[in-house]
Design an enzyme around this catalytic site. Structure first.
Site, PDB file in Angstrom:
ATOM      1  N   ARG A   1       0.856  -1.184   0.000  1.00 60.97           N
ATOM      2  CA  ARG A   1       0.000   0.000   0.000  1.00 60.97           C
ATOM      3  C   ARG A   1       0.891   1.232   0.000  1.00 60.97           C
ATOM      4  NH1 ARG A   1      -4.046   2.236   4.728  1.00 60.97           N
ATOM      5  NH2 ARG A   1      -2.235   3.528   5.193  1.00 60.97           N
TER       6      ARG A   1
ATOM      7  N   TYR B   1      -3.694  11.445   6.394  1.00 60.59           N
ATOM      8  CA  TYR B   1      -3.835  10.053   6.803  1.00 60.59           C
ATOM      9  C   TYR B   1      -2.748   9.181   6.149  1.00 60.59           C
ATOM     10  CZ  TYR B   1      -5.008   5.257   6.786  1.00 60.59           C
ATOM     11  OH  TYR B   1      -4.900   3.902   6.914  1.00 60.59           O
TER      12      TYR B   1
ATOM     13  N   ASP C   1      -5.251   3.855   0.008  1.00 64.39           N
ATOM     14  CA  ASP C   1      -6.411   4.113   0.877  1.00 64.39           C
ATOM     15  C   ASP C   1      -6.793   5.589   0.781  1.00 64.39           C
ATOM     16  OD1 ASP C   1      -8.322   4.166   2.831  1.00 64.39           O
ATOM     17  OD2 ASP C   1      -7.080   3.262   4.407  1.00 64.39           O
TER      18      ASP C   1
ATOM     19  N   HIS D   1      -9.373   6.765   2.395  1.00 61.92           N
ATOM     20  CA  HIS D   1      -9.847   7.007   3.762  1.00 61.92           C
ATOM     21  C   HIS D   1     -11.082   7.921   3.798  1.00 61.92           C
ATOM     22  CE1 HIS D   1      -9.073   6.900   8.188  1.00 61.92           C
ATOM     23  NE2 HIS D   1      -8.507   5.750   7.844  1.00 61.92           N
TER      24      HIS D   1
ATOM     25  N   GLU E   1      -9.100   2.066  -1.864  1.00 61.31           N
ATOM     26  CA  GLU E   1      -9.880   1.747  -0.652  1.00 61.31           C
ATOM     27  C   GLU E   1     -10.692   2.936  -0.159  1.00 61.31           C
ATOM     28  OE1 GLU E   1      -7.365   0.213   2.440  1.00 61.31           O
ATOM     29  OE2 GLU E   1      -8.802   0.787   3.987  1.00 61.31           O
TER      30      GLU E   1
ATOM     31  N   GLU F   1     -13.819  -1.490   6.316  1.00 65.27           N
ATOM     32  CA  GLU F   1     -13.152  -1.658   7.618  1.00 65.27           C
ATOM     33  C   GLU F   1     -14.001  -1.123   8.767  1.00 65.27           C
ATOM     34  OE1 GLU F   1      -9.534   0.513   6.756  1.00 65.27           O
ATOM     35  OE2 GLU F   1     -10.211   2.201   7.947  1.00 65.27           O
TER      36      GLU F   1
ATOM     37  N   ARG G   1     -13.735  -5.334   3.322  1.00 73.09           N
ATOM     38  CA  ARG G   1     -12.648  -5.156   4.297  1.00 73.09           C
ATOM     39  C   ARG G   1     -13.048  -5.511   5.727  1.00 73.09           C
ATOM     40  NH1 ARG G   1      -8.039  -3.800   4.566  1.00 73.09           N
ATOM     41  NH2 ARG G   1      -8.148  -1.768   5.577  1.00 73.09           N
TER      42      ARG G   1
ATOM     43  N   GLU H   1      -4.502  -7.255   5.207  1.00 72.91           N
ATOM     44  CA  GLU H   1      -3.645  -6.131   5.593  1.00 72.91           C
ATOM     45  C   GLU H   1      -2.748  -6.554   6.765  1.00 72.91           C
ATOM     46  OE1 GLU H   1      -5.814  -2.746   7.067  1.00 72.91           O
ATOM     47  OE2 GLU H   1      -4.098  -1.407   6.872  1.00 72.91           O
TER      48      GLU H   1
ATOM     49  N   TRP I   1     -12.328  12.186   8.494  1.00 68.32           N
ATOM     50  CA  TRP I   1     -10.923  11.864   8.665  1.00 68.32           C
ATOM     51  C   TRP I   1     -10.609  10.543   8.001  1.00 68.32           C
ATOM     52  CZ3 TRP I   1      -8.178   7.885  11.147  1.00 68.32           C
ATOM     53  CH2 TRP I   1      -6.772   8.055  11.081  1.00 68.32           C
TER      54      TRP I   1
HETATM   55  O1  KDG Z   1      -8.635   2.922  13.796  1.00 70.26           O
HETATM   56  C1  KDG Z   1      -8.636   3.390  12.499  1.00 70.26           C
HETATM   57  C2  KDG Z   1      -7.603   2.649  11.666  1.00 70.26           C
HETATM   58  O2  KDG Z   1      -7.741   1.284  11.800  1.00 70.26           O
HETATM   59  C3  KDG Z   1      -7.707   3.025  10.206  1.00 70.26           C
HETATM   60  O3  KDG Z   1      -7.484   4.394  10.064  1.00 70.26           O
HETATM   61  C4  KDG Z   1      -6.676   2.234   9.417  1.00 70.26           C
HETATM   62  O4  KDG Z   1      -7.710   2.861   7.359  1.00 70.26           O
HETATM   63  C5  KDG Z   1      -6.995   2.121   7.984  1.00 70.26           C
HETATM   64  C6  KDG Z   1      -6.380   0.998   7.261  1.00 70.26           C
HETATM   65  O5  KDG Z   1      -6.717   0.820   6.099  1.00 70.26           O
HETATM   66  O6  KDG Z   1      -5.579   0.289   7.854  1.00 70.26           O
HETATM   67 MG    MG Z   2      -8.374   1.934   5.542  1.00 66.74          MG
END
Ligand code: KDG
Ligand code: MG
Length: 402
Positions: free
Chosen positions: A147, A159, A210, A212, A236, A262, A283, A339, A402
């Protein structure tokens, strides 16, 4: 066999972890991860006050019935706190079942479907050059899937970019720190990162990214289209997924594969995404999606629609979750990737485990159950530290994702 006790262990060997230990009258116990990053004590309280008293005296072999009892019985269904607590119980009960049968968890699920679990590592840098060096480092460690995230010119932080080269930990302040976000700066920068990666490394590795949750669907469509020449393994969380139908718009514009989930805690969060084939990878993982019992249901639905698994594995998911997820990954027919963010040596010492990494693949080991234990004496030396994930604001001060 009867459940005689349940205990919640909260510790912070570098970051917070919540662990449930279920004990039985035959001296066999099981562990489940119950860590919900930034909301740890809410799950600990839910377990202590509302779940553990209801488990005493039950037969730990009745995993499905206990899952249904906790899910239906609360009346208040779903939600991250409830589902994390249910997941912890479920994982601990599968651990006990494995120990009783003297079999590793993947054998109870149906046996091995692959020789190793392909994992992706995190190459992060403050700029493109630094990210490229990190990609080279991960490639050198044998990773097949990497990644890539980089800092964005004009933004102080974003992030996925760590202060520490080895360990990325976003929840680093008792009161959430504030980041500033600009979608236009991000969208201008990201294609350059992936062009540079393919120019330097070619197409040998699976490359992931990602977003995010930071774009709207049409912006995500634009990014996916811009990234098509670099053939990403996945893009992602391009947009928040509460509105599952929003992904139709992304799909109209790009063939870049999409991974989401996730933050999902039940099958209902991804029902439309899966049945309309709006994503390629789901995820969801053991700790946040109701344990092995519920994750298995999500995977079976996904399999019908050519959606593969890509379990979340950030450092806020404890080694107990990682161990259970690796057994799941070893079995699940529609596996995609797992991951893997390394835990710190302090965390690994508190949670001795049977799993290991070798040349791009992880292996769950053959210890009975999920193969992860906790050193409670050592854990007690690392008390809970209040910590929260950051928040994001746009450059004009508006709150953003975020
Ligand atoms: O607690 C939040 C994290 O697990 C997250 O920000 C991690 O996006 C994430 C990832 O893909 O690992
Ligand atoms: Mg993520």
């Amino acid at each position: 066999m009867k459940i005689t006790a349940g205990r919640v262990i909260v510790c912070s060997p570098g970051r917070n972890f919540v662990t449930l230990r279920i004990e039985t009258d035959e001296g066999i116990d099981g562990l489940g991860d119950a860590t919900l990053n930034g909301r740890e004590l809410a799950v600990a309280t839910y377990l202590t006050e509302h779940i553990i008293p209801a488990l005493i005296g039950r037969d730990p072999a009745m995993i499905e019935d206990i899952w249904q009892y906790l899910y239906r019985g609360a009346y208040w269904r779903r939600g991250p706190v409830t589902m994390c607590a249910i997941a912890a119980v479920d994982t601990a009960l599968w651990d006990i079942k494995g120990k009783v049968a003297r079999l590793p968890l993947y054998q109870l699920l149906g046996g091995r479907s692959r020789d190793g679990v392909m994992v992706y590592g995190h190459a992060n840098g403050k700029d493109i050059d630094e990210t490229l060096d990190e990609v080279a480092r991960y490639a050198g460690l044998g990773y097949k899937a990497i990644r890539a995230q980089s800092g964005i010119p004009g933004l102080a932080s974003t992030y996925g970019v760590s202060k520490d080269r080895m360990y990325y930990e976003p929840a680093d302040a008792a009161i959430a720190s504030e980041n500033v976000w600009s979608t236009s700066k991000y969208l201008d920068h990201v294609p350059k990162l992936f062009e540079a990666i393919r120019v330097r490394f070619g197409f040998e590795h699976h490359i992931l990214h990602d977003v995010h949750h930071r774009l709207t669907p049409i912006e995500a469509g634009r990014l996916g289209k811009a990234l098509e020449p670099y053939r990403l393994f996945w893009m992602e969380d391009p947009t928040p997924a509460e509105n599952q139908e929003g992904f139709r718009l992304i799909r109209q514009h790009t063939v870049t594969p999409i991974a989401v989930g996730e933050v999902f805690n039940t099958i209902h969060d991804c029902q439309t995404l899966i049945t309309e084939q709006l994503i390629d990878f789901v995820r969801a993982t053991v700790v946040h999606a109701g344990g092995i019992t519920h994750l298995r249901r999500i995977a079976h639905l996904a399999e019908l629609y050519h959606v593969r698994t890509g379990c979340h594995g950030a450092t806020d998911l404890s080694p107990v979750c990682m161990g259970a997820a690796l057994h799941f990954d070893t079995w699940v027919p529609n596996f995609g990737v797992q991951e893997y963010m390394r835990h710190t040596p302090e965390t690994d010492a508190v949670f001795p485990h049977a799993y290991w990494y070798d040349q791009g693949y992880m292996h769950p080991g053959d210890a009975p159950g999920h193969g992860v234990v906790i050193d409670e004496k050592l854990a007690a030396k690392y008390p809970y530290q209040p910590s929260a994930l950051p928040v994001n604001r746009l450059e004009d001060g508006s709150m953003w994702n975020w």
